[in-house]
Write a protein that holds these residues in place. Sequence first.
Motif, PDB file in Angstrom:
ATOM      1  N   GLN A  10       0.978  -1.084  -0.436  1.00 52.02           N
ATOM      2  CA  GLN A  10      -0.261  -0.041   0.084  1.00 52.02           C
ATOM      3  C   GLN A  10       0.747   1.423  -0.045  1.00 52.02           C
ATOM      4  O   GLN A  10       0.682   2.029  -0.475  1.00 52.02           O
ATOM      5  CB  GLN A  10      -0.920   0.172   0.823  1.00 52.02           C
ATOM      6  N   GLU A  11       1.599   1.109   1.022  1.00 52.04           N
ATOM      7  CA  GLU A  11       2.979   2.097   0.930  1.00 52.04           C
ATOM      8  C   GLU A  11       4.066   2.162  -0.196  1.00 52.04           C
ATOM      9  O   GLU A  11       4.251   3.966  -0.462  1.00 52.04           O
ATOM     10  CB  GLU A  11       3.327   2.352   2.564  1.00 52.04           C
ATOM     11  N   ARG A  12       4.200   1.307  -0.973  1.00 45.42           N
ATOM     12  CA  ARG A  12       5.774   1.518  -2.009  1.00 45.42           C
ATOM     13  C   ARG A  12       4.695   0.785  -3.501  1.00 45.42           C
ATOM     14  O   ARG A  12       5.885   1.220  -3.923  1.00 45.42           O
ATOM     15  CB  ARG A  12       6.285   0.166  -1.281  1.00 45.42           C
ATOM     16  N   SER A  13       3.811   0.446  -3.183  1.00 41.57           N
ATOM     17  CA  SER A  13       3.373  -0.263  -4.748  1.00 41.57           C
ATOM     18  C   SER A  13       2.790   1.121  -5.929  1.00 41.57           C
ATOM     19  O   SER A  13       2.940   0.879  -7.108  1.00 41.57           O
ATOM     20  CB  SER A  13       2.844  -1.193  -4.389  1.00 41.57           C
ATOM     21  N   GLY A  14       2.687   2.152  -5.292  1.00 40.94           N
ATOM     22  CA  GLY A  14       2.147   2.965  -6.072  1.00 40.94           C
ATOM     23  C   GLY A  14       0.643   2.579  -6.511  1.00 40.94           C
ATOM     24  O   GLY A  14      -0.090   3.050  -6.732  1.00 40.94           O
ATOM     25  N   LEU A  15       0.289   1.170  -5.818  1.00 41.08           N
ATOM     26  CA  LEU A  15      -1.153   1.029  -6.124  1.00 41.08           C
ATOM     27  C   LEU A  15      -2.488   1.262  -4.685  1.00 41.08           C
ATOM     28  O   LEU A  15      -3.569   1.768  -5.240  1.00 41.08           O
ATOM     29  CB  LEU A  15      -1.242   0.250  -6.203  1.00 41.08           C
ATOM     30  N   GLY A  16      -1.785   2.262  -3.934  1.00 42.05           N
ATOM     31  CA  GLY A  16      -2.196   2.499  -2.589  1.00 42.05           C
ATOM     32  C   GLY A  16      -2.781   2.268  -1.958  1.00 42.05           C
ATOM     33  O   GLY A  16      -3.089   0.281  -1.816  1.00 42.05           O
ATOM     34  N   GLU A  17      -4.683   2.146  -1.440  1.00 46.06           N
ATOM     35  CA  GLU A  17      -5.385   1.052  -0.759  1.00 46.06           C
ATOM     36  C   GLU A  17      -6.101   0.570  -1.490  1.00 46.06           C
ATOM     37  O   GLU A  17      -6.812  -0.338  -0.791  1.00 46.06           O
ATOM     38  CB  GLU A  17      -6.518   2.652  -0.113  1.00 46.06           C
ATOM     39  N   ALA A  18      -5.781   0.364  -2.983  1.00 46.94           N
ATOM     40  CA  ALA A  18      -6.815  -0.583  -3.852  1.00 46.94           C
ATOM     41  C   ALA A  18      -5.714  -2.097  -3.090  1.00 46.94           C
ATOM     42  O   ALA A  18      -6.650  -2.608  -3.586  1.00 46.94           O
ATOM     43  CB  ALA A  18      -6.271  -0.189  -5.212  1.00 46.94           C
ATOM     44  N   VAL A  19      -4.895  -2.081  -2.988  1.00 42.89           N
ATOM     45  CA  VAL A  19      -3.955  -3.590  -2.495  1.00 42.89           C
ATOM     46  C   VAL A  19      -4.513  -4.147  -1.212  1.00 42.89           C
ATOM     47  O   VAL A  19      -4.971  -5.277  -1.497  1.00 42.89           O
ATOM     48  CB  VAL A  19      -2.286  -2.735  -1.333  1.00 42.89           C
ATOM     49  N   GLN A  20      -5.513  -3.487   0.068  1.00 37.97           N
ATOM     50  CA  GLN A  20      -6.706  -3.923   0.785  1.00 37.97           C
ATOM     51  C   GLN A  20      -7.288  -5.049  -0.103  1.00 37.97           C
ATOM     52  O   GLN A  20      -8.238  -5.616   0.991  1.00 37.97           O
ATOM     53  CB  GLN A  20      -6.721  -2.933   1.137  1.00 37.97           C
ATOM     54  N   GLY A  21      -8.218  -4.477  -1.014  1.00 34.92           N
ATOM     55  CA  GLY A  21      -9.324  -4.952  -1.487  1.00 34.92           C
ATOM     56  C   GLY A  21      -8.449  -6.622  -2.694  1.00 34.92           C
ATOM     57  O   GLY A  21      -9.510  -6.955  -3.325  1.00 34.92           O
ATOM     58  N   GLY A  23      -7.314  -9.938  -4.498  1.00 32.06           N
ATOM     59  CA  GLY A  23      -6.954 -10.642  -4.381  1.00 32.06           C
ATOM     60  C   GLY A  23      -5.491 -11.194  -4.179  1.00 32.06           C
ATOM     61  O   GLY A  23      -4.556 -10.953  -4.349  1.00 32.06           O
ATOM     62  N   ILE A  24      -4.903 -12.271  -3.317  1.00 29.07           N
ATOM     63  CA  ILE A  24      -3.742 -12.740  -3.103  1.00 29.07           C
ATOM     64  C   ILE A  24      -3.221 -13.511  -4.015  1.00 29.07           C
ATOM     65  O   ILE A  24      -2.063 -13.148  -4.616  1.00 29.07           O
ATOM     66  CB  ILE A  24      -3.452 -13.473  -2.322  1.00 29.07           C
ATOM     67  N   HIS A  25      -3.871 -13.573  -5.180  1.00 29.38           N
ATOM     68  CA  HIS A  25      -3.490 -14.548  -6.814  1.00 29.38           C
ATOM     69  C   HIS A  25      -3.465 -13.383  -7.650  1.00 29.38           C
ATOM     70  O   HIS A  25      -3.026 -13.657  -9.449  1.00 29.38           O
ATOM     71  CB  HIS A  25      -3.710 -15.449  -6.555  1.00 29.38           C
ATOM     72  N   GLU A  26      -4.301 -12.673  -7.562  1.00 31.59           N
ATOM     73  CA  GLU A  26      -4.247 -10.923  -8.634  1.00 31.59           C
ATOM     74  C   GLU A  26      -2.414 -10.442  -8.935  1.00 31.59           C
ATOM     75  O   GLU A  26      -2.022  -9.578  -7.956  1.00 31.59           O
ATOM     76  CB  GLU A  26      -5.187 -10.403  -8.259  1.00 31.59           C
ATOM     77  N   GLY A  32      -0.847  -2.403 -12.259  1.00 33.01           N
ATOM     78  CA  GLY A  32      -0.122  -0.996 -12.270  1.00 33.01           C
ATOM     79  C   GLY A  32       0.479  -0.396 -11.457  1.00 33.01           C
ATOM     80  O   GLY A  32       2.014   0.302 -11.327  1.00 33.01           O
ATOM     81  N   MET A  33       1.369  -1.795 -10.588  1.00 29.53           N
ATOM     82  CA  MET A  33       2.748  -1.878 -10.252  1.00 29.53           C
ATOM     83  C   MET A  33       3.485  -1.422 -11.139  1.00 29.53           C
ATOM     84  O   MET A  33       4.278  -2.796 -12.354  1.00 29.53           O
ATOM     85  CB  MET A  33       3.136  -2.479  -9.615  1.00 29.53           C
ATOM     86  N   THR A  34       5.102  -0.956 -10.739  1.00 32.19           N
ATOM     87  CA  THR A  34       6.104  -0.510 -11.971  1.00 32.19           C
ATOM     88  C   THR A  34       7.028  -1.339 -11.595  1.00 32.19           C
ATOM     89  O   THR A  34       7.026  -1.537 -10.310  1.00 32.19           O
ATOM     90  CB  THR A  34       6.337   0.987 -11.743  1.00 32.19           C
ATOM     91  N   SER A  35       8.239  -1.512 -12.489  1.00 30.99           N
ATOM     92  CA  SER A  35       9.141  -2.066 -11.799  1.00 30.99           C
ATOM     93  C   SER A  35       9.939  -1.679 -11.005  1.00 30.99           C
ATOM     94  O   SER A  35      10.421  -1.955 -10.001  1.00 30.99           O
ATOM     95  CB  SER A  35      10.191  -2.195 -12.690  1.00 30.99           C
ATOM     96  N   LEU A  36      10.008   0.497 -11.220  1.00 26.60           N
ATOM     97  CA  LEU A  36      10.423   0.681  -9.383  1.00 26.60           C
ATOM     98  C   LEU A  36       9.874   0.922  -9.109  1.00 26.60           C
ATOM     99  O   LEU A  36      10.947   0.587  -7.592  1.00 26.60           O
ATOM    100  CB  LEU A  36      10.896   2.227 -10.228  1.00 26.60           C
ATOM    101  N   PHE A  63       7.845 -11.095  -7.570  1.00 24.48           N
ATOM    102  CA  PHE A  63       6.706  -9.579  -7.176  1.00 24.48           C
ATOM    103  C   PHE A  63       5.485  -9.433  -8.080  1.00 24.48           C
ATOM    104  O   PHE A  63       4.531  -8.589  -7.743  1.00 24.48           O
ATOM    105  CB  PHE A  63       7.790  -8.588  -7.746  1.00 24.48           C
ATOM    106  N   ALA A  64       4.787 -10.677  -8.704  1.00 23.60           N
ATOM    107  CA  ALA A  64       4.128 -10.525  -9.369  1.00 23.60           C
ATOM    108  C   ALA A  64       1.966 -10.093  -8.282  1.00 23.60           C
ATOM    109  O   ALA A  64       1.555  -9.888  -8.862  1.00 23.60           O
ATOM    110  CB  ALA A  64       3.959 -11.583 -10.366  1.00 23.60           C
ATOM    111  N   THR A  65       2.090 -11.290  -7.475  1.00 28.62           N
ATOM    112  CA  THR A  65       1.136 -11.388  -6.250  1.00 28.62           C
ATOM    113  C   THR A  65       1.541 -11.564  -5.151  1.00 28.62           C
ATOM    114  O   THR A  65       3.697 -11.596  -4.715  1.00 28.62           O
ATOM    115  CB  THR A  65       0.607 -12.904  -7.039  1.00 28.62           C
ATOM    116  N   ILE A  66       0.834 -10.866  -4.077  1.00 26.68           N
ATOM    117  CA  ILE A  66       0.552 -11.346  -3.253  1.00 26.68           C
ATOM    118  C   ILE A  66       1.477 -12.206  -2.207  1.00 26.68           C
ATOM    119  O   ILE A  66       2.375 -12.863  -1.666  1.00 26.68           O
ATOM    120  CB  ILE A  66      -0.678 -10.458  -2.126  1.00 26.68           C
TER     121      ILE A  66
END
Length: 82
Positions: A10-21, A23-26, A32-36, A63-66
Amino acid sequence: MESQVRAILQERSGLGEAVQGIGIHESLWLLGMTSLASVEVMLALEAAFDFEFPESRLRHATFATIFNIMRCIKELTESSVR
């Protein structure tokens, strides 16, 4: 572990709060996560879980999925205890 990984994402991926919703296999890449951003995530995970990703694990798939991130952390931290 999942809540820690999600907090870091949530803090570092650039995805923000969307990370909380998601699935672990998405795919974090498709969301939208970037290489950087993945480098930022990697460094934060290493600090939080007190280990280092070996070069062999620095792959797109790690780093593809949770789920993949948690599996990798578990494997690396358990192997360092032995």
